[in-house]
Design an enzyme around this catalytic site. Sequence first.
Site, PDB file in Angstrom:
ATOM      1  N   CYS A 114      -5.094  -7.355  -1.365  1.00 11.16           N
ATOM      2  CA  CYS A 114      -5.118  -6.166  -2.355  1.00 11.16           C
ATOM      3  C   CYS A 114      -3.924  -6.046  -3.207  1.00 11.16           C
ATOM      4  O   CYS A 114      -3.932  -5.327  -4.207  1.00 11.16           O
ATOM      5  CB  CYS A 114      -5.284  -5.052  -1.354  1.00 11.16           C
ATOM      6  SG  CYS A 114      -6.695  -4.913  -0.299  1.00 11.16           S
ATOM      7  N   HIS A 251      -3.090   0.997  -6.234  1.00  6.63           N
ATOM      8  CA  HIS A 251      -4.271   0.267  -5.680  1.00  6.63           C
ATOM      9  C   HIS A 251      -5.062   1.218  -5.182  1.00  6.63           C
ATOM     10  O   HIS A 251      -4.601   2.309  -4.421  1.00  6.63           O
ATOM     11  CB  HIS A 251      -3.572  -0.683  -4.615  1.00  6.63           C
ATOM     12  CG  HIS A 251      -4.794  -1.343  -3.556  1.00  6.63           C
ATOM     13  ND1 HIS A 251      -5.888  -1.613  -4.161  1.00  6.63           N
ATOM     14  CD2 HIS A 251      -4.695  -1.498  -2.283  1.00  6.63           C
ATOM     15  CE1 HIS A 251      -6.751  -2.067  -3.129  1.00  6.63           C
ATOM     16  NE2 HIS A 251      -6.254  -2.036  -2.045  1.00  6.63           N
ATOM     17  N   ASN A 281     -12.686   0.209  -2.357  1.00  6.62           N
ATOM     18  CA  ASN A 281     -11.530  -0.589  -2.507  1.00  6.62           C
ATOM     19  C   ASN A 281     -12.073  -1.879  -3.082  1.00  6.62           C
ATOM     20  O   ASN A 281     -12.591  -2.538  -2.185  1.00  6.62           O
ATOM     21  CB  ASN A 281     -10.863  -0.783  -1.285  1.00  6.62           C
ATOM     22  CG  ASN A 281      -9.532  -1.577  -1.136  1.00  6.62           C
ATOM     23  OD1 ASN A 281      -9.310  -2.563  -2.130  1.00  6.62           O
ATOM     24  ND2 ASN A 281      -8.937  -1.453   0.117  1.00  6.62           N
TER      25      ASN A 281
END
Length: 324
Positions: A114, A251, A281
């Site tokens: 990520c 993020h 996500n």
Amino acid sequence: MAIRSQVVGCGSYLPLRVMSNDELARTVDTSDEWIRKRTGIRERHLAADGEATSDLGLKAAQAALEQAGLAPDDLDLIVCATATPDETFPATATRIQAGLGMTRGAAFDVQAVCSGFIYALAVADNFIRCGQARSVLVIGAETFSRILDWEDRGTCVLFGDGAGAVLLCAGEGRGEVADRGVLSTHVYSDGRHHDALYVDGGPSTTQTTGVVHMDGREVYRHAVVRMAEAIDAALEANDLTPGDIDWLVPHQANLRIIESMGHRLNLPRDRVVVTVDRHANTSAASIPLALCEAVSDGRIRQGDLVLMEAMGGGFTWGSALVRW
Ligand code: ACO
């Protein structure tokens, strides 16, 4: 005169198929209410059968090149951040390179899950500032849906697929122009936290692809602390205070984490770019997807100070500060 990496274009791509929380709740023991309350996610995009990470990355790359008015052979380098490559090798970046019809320069992948986009941006910025490349395409592309256990409600509700790309070019202008571009990047990792977030497969261990395993609470606990540290590092390195930041593009993992970072910077809610509700996500793709949305709808404008931060498996984490 110092060289600076300036953003000259961005583009993104989301697969057409959208899966709502209600649809997910038909096959796994969860509910729209639980998912929204804990994460802010309403829906996610999923790649079609046969649609690979490089297909998503290629579309985002083409959009970024078009916006910048550049041709593939104007590029010196492609850096693709992904944890879900098309194949173990070659790099997904080389497939994107071939798809673009780019026959010169170099292309490689960066793996920091990520945090991948922040890492890729840091690599690209260093290539440019060292004079080894003048135009670099930084891509975050993922098909996380391929590495989920669709029976594990603790993880399968959280992720989605997508890609975003940012085109950086060396700039040496004077005055205001010289101030624009990547001001700093900070990247960190601590490999002791492997077990909190990992995929239980790989070519040298199980010879399978594996699926995501996560200790959600542990990740949450570290995420808020580590990302706050990365934000502080960015501000300190540039002699800035939270009040100087125009936009936070975090993020997109969880609305509660995003809001706590916005709160820490004392930013009004409408200065924090949020896409997690619609994208879930998307790992390395989440920041460039959010960035492109806020640029194309006119929120982020030339001269704005944009702060990005991320944390992911490893653990890895980091921040980047860009004067748009
Ligand atoms: N639907 C319904 N119930 C669920 C679901 C679900 N999808 N998932 C878990 N539950 C249940 C659990 O089984 C548990 O039930 P129990 O009390 O009967 O045992 C209960 O909900 C609470 O579970 P927790 O895991 O403790 O829930 P928590 O409040 O911690 O929320 C979450 C879980 C949303 C994953 C949270 O921990 C989180 O957001 N962590 C961060 C993880 C993250 O963002 N990961 C992304 C990758 S890393 C990154 O990008 C930063």
